[in-house]
Scaffold this active site. Structure first.
Site, mmCIF file in Angstrom:
data_model
loop_
_atom_site.group_PDB
_atom_site.id
_atom_site.type_symbol
_atom_site.label_atom_id
_atom_site.label_comp_id
_atom_site.label_asym_id
_atom_site.label_seq_id
_atom_site.Cartn_x
_atom_site.Cartn_y
_atom_site.Cartn_z
ATOM 1 N N CYS A 124 -0.558 -24.250 -24.114
ATOM 2 C CA CYS A 124 -1.770 -25.075 -24.153
ATOM 3 C C CYS A 124 -1.797 -25.949 -25.408
ATOM 4 O O CYS A 124 -1.727 -25.441 -26.525
ATOM 5 C CB CYS A 124 -3.008 -24.178 -24.114
ATOM 6 S SG CYS A 124 -4.530 -25.109 -24.325
ATOM 7 N N CYS A 182 -5.033 -25.187 -27.936
ATOM 8 C CA CYS A 182 -5.194 -23.975 -28.739
ATOM 9 C C CYS A 182 -4.770 -24.284 -30.181
ATOM 10 O O CYS A 182 -4.017 -25.228 -30.415
ATOM 11 C CB CYS A 182 -4.328 -22.856 -28.168
ATOM 12 S SG CYS A 182 -5.056 -22.015 -26.731
ATOM 13 N N HIS A 188 -9.181 -20.070 -25.675
ATOM 14 C CA HIS A 188 -8.589 -20.714 -24.505
ATOM 15 C C HIS A 188 -9.363 -20.417 -23.216
ATOM 16 O O HIS A 188 -9.506 -21.286 -22.348
ATOM 17 C CB HIS A 188 -7.132 -20.251 -24.367
ATOM 18 C CG HIS A 188 -6.403 -20.892 -23.237
ATOM 19 N ND1 HIS A 188 -5.898 -22.178 -23.311
ATOM 20 C CD2 HIS A 188 -6.120 -20.449 -21.985
ATOM 21 C CE1 HIS A 188 -5.318 -22.484 -22.162
ATOM 22 N NE2 HIS A 188 -5.439 -21.462 -21.346
ATOM 23 N N ASN A 246 -15.506 -32.793 -17.888
ATOM 24 C CA ASN A 246 -15.084 -32.427 -16.547
ATOM 25 C C ASN A 246 -14.704 -30.964 -16.617
ATOM 26 O O ASN A 246 -13.918 -30.578 -17.472
ATOM 27 C CB ASN A 246 -13.849 -33.218 -16.112
ATOM 28 C CG ASN A 246 -14.114 -34.705 -16.022
ATOM 29 O OD1 ASN A 246 -15.221 -35.123 -15.720
ATOM 30 N ND2 ASN A 246 -13.097 -35.497 -16.293
ATOM 31 N N HIS A 289 -8.258 -25.276 -21.028
ATOM 32 C CA HIS A 289 -8.919 -25.007 -22.315
ATOM 33 C C HIS A 289 -10.253 -25.774 -22.354
ATOM 34 O O HIS A 289 -10.309 -26.937 -21.971
ATOM 35 C CB HIS A 289 -8.007 -25.469 -23.455
ATOM 36 C CG HIS A 289 -8.433 -24.967 -24.791
ATOM 37 N ND1 HIS A 289 -7.720 -24.015 -25.497
ATOM 38 C CD2 HIS A 289 -9.513 -25.258 -25.545
ATOM 39 C CE1 HIS A 289 -8.345 -23.769 -26.640
ATOM 40 N NE2 HIS A 289 -9.450 -24.511 -26.685
ATOM 41 N N HIS A 308 -12.844 -28.168 -22.981
ATOM 42 C CA HIS A 308 -12.842 -29.438 -23.706
ATOM 43 C C HIS A 308 -13.584 -30.507 -22.917
ATOM 44 O O HIS A 308 -13.795 -30.379 -21.716
ATOM 45 C CB HIS A 308 -11.408 -29.910 -23.974
ATOM 46 C CG HIS A 308 -10.686 -30.424 -22.760
ATOM 47 N ND1 HIS A 308 -10.218 -29.591 -21.769
ATOM 48 C CD2 HIS A 308 -10.369 -31.680 -22.370
ATOM 49 C CE1 HIS A 308 -9.631 -30.320 -20.830
ATOM 50 N NE2 HIS A 308 -9.711 -31.593 -21.158
ATOM 51 N N GLN A 344 -14.470 -35.073 -23.192
ATOM 52 C CA GLN A 344 -13.856 -36.321 -23.614
ATOM 53 C C GLN A 344 -14.920 -37.311 -24.065
ATOM 54 O O GLN A 344 -16.088 -37.173 -23.722
ATOM 55 C CB GLN A 344 -13.061 -36.937 -22.452
ATOM 56 C CG GLN A 344 -11.943 -36.048 -21.961
ATOM 57 C CD GLN A 344 -11.169 -36.710 -20.835
ATOM 58 O OE1 GLN A 344 -10.499 -37.707 -21.056
ATOM 59 N NE2 GLN A 344 -11.268 -36.171 -19.639
HETATM 60 ZN ZN LIG Z 1 -5.850 -23.350 -25.030
#
Ligand SMILES: [Zn+2]
Length: 393
Positions: A81, A84, A168, A208, A219, A221, A223
């Site tokens: 990932c 991370c 994660h 999203n 993970h 997140h 934008q």
């Molecule tokens: Zn991750």
């Protein structure tokens, strides 16, 4: 790391570093003591971006053509990932061994950074972009008028990634209110800074969530897009506001909020500073809009108390969404903010949250009517959706 929110959360610490290929990365909140102690040790080629905005003359809106993004990282294994923290054996996008919230420039951006896009190489068809021309959704570039049926311009702007947590397997709904406040501080910081960059017309913070939405990294997140134009939906909202003001002398957002409050059948959460409701004409099976009761243009203008209450209510709402189905809900969460140069008097900051799922295992597809004609049909009444979300508390 559950802790109560403090004043310190609202004055979030920030440190900026530069990644191996020159992109910026910012730590927010509980940042490494000395970020410079964690340089990016990867060998990275320079970011190569070829984005173009083309004017759709029929619909009166810009379309971003970004052919370079086909090579981006897609569903990597968990131990690969890129979001991370870095370890000795795994160098990721985040050089430090731990972080609270991180924002960095996307290596696979839809829009290219404004500084890199001012050259003349991206103006095919003779339709040169005049930076002084209006950049609204309804106005094509003046300089391209003689070729305005095939007008284009560099898709200059900026795309950033916001990592909500170093964990994660977490999701936004797993954050504490204090951690959510750090994310909010990062959104506000970026909104202010990006709005000040050359050519940026609108800043959009969004998340999203879920493979069904097309998320390529699991993970947690979101934008941030800094667009070189006003987006089509915002442009339509601004037009609605303007015509409503001409007709009534009032603000459309204020009156809509008052109408929803008076009706009350679609309200999901009521706070001192915020209201969350399923809109009367919801497009999606489960869709909730959150508005501050005191209209503000953007995230930067929220008071500390409003930010703090938003975190509590939003986390509550996300957890209700996750209880709707027998699995975490795939969703899109979208901050609507006033564009940089238009709508300052009328537009209202708000968040629109919706899931594309209508029942366990059943997705709402954008099919013939929605994708072909832009005419939504919703199988769940907004009143039923609101009732269900109220009961899931
Ligand atoms: Zn991750």
């Amino acid at each position: 790391m559950v802790r109560p929110m403090t004043d310190e959360d609202l004055r979030t610490r920030k440190a900026t570093v530069t990644l191996a290929d020159g992109r910026e990365l910012m730590y927010f909140g509980a940042i490494p003591e000395r970020p410079a102690d964690y340089p990016d040790l990867r060998q990275l080629d320079a970011v190569h971006v070829q984005s173009q905005a083309r004017w759709d003359r029929l619909l009166g809106e810009w379309v971003v053509i970004a052919g370079h993004r086909q090579d981006r990282t897609f569903q990597p294994a968990d131990d690969q990932c890129p979001l991370c923290p870095s370890t000795a054996g795994s160098r990721t996008e985040i050089p430090a061994p731990q972080y609270e919230v991180v924002v960095f420039e996307n290596r696979f951006p839809t829009l290219k950074t404004a500084q890199a896009a001012t050259g003349g190489a991206d103006q095919p068809n003779g339709a040169a972009w005049d930076p002084a021309a209006p950049a609204s959704g309804s106005a094509p570039p003046e300089a391209g008028r003689q070729h305005s049926l095939l007008a284009s311009r560099p898709a200059a702007g900026r795309c950033e990634v916001v990592c909500f947590s170093q964990r994660h397997t977490a999701s936004f709904a797993d954050l504490s209110p204090g951690q959510a406040a750090t994310v909010m501080a990062a959104w506000a910081d970026r909104s202010a800074e990006l709005a000040g960059q050359p050519g940026v017309e609108q800043v959009y913070c969004f998340e999203n969530r879920g493979a069904e939405i097309g998320v390529t990294l699991s993970h947690p997140h979101g934008q941030i897009y800094a667009y070189p134009f006003v987006t089509p939906r915002t442009d339509r909202m601004l037009a609605s506001c303007a015509s409503y003001r001409r007709e009534t002398g009032s603000n459309l957002f204020d009156d809509l909020l008052a109408a929803e409050e008076a009706d009350s059948s679609r309200i999901v959460l009521r706070g001192t500073h915020w209201m969350a409701f399923v809109p009367f004409a919801a497009h999606w099976p489960y869709e909730v809009h959150m508005y501050p009761r005191r209209r503000v243009p953007g995230l930067v203008a929220l008071t500390g108390a409003a930010r703090a209450e938003f975190c509590e209510l939003y986390l509550d709402l996300l957890r209700r969404f996750d209880r709707l189905f027998d699995r975490p809900a795939p969703y899109i969460s979208a901050w609507h903010q006033t564009p940089v140069r238009r709508g300052g008097d009328d537009f209202a900051l708000h968040l629109e949250l919706f899931t594309v799922m209508r029942a366990p295992g059943k997705l709402k597809y954008l099919a013939g009517s929605e994708s072909g004609m832009g005419a939504f049909a919703n199988d769940i009444t907004p009143e039923t959706a609101a009732d269900r979300l109220r009961q899931l508390g």
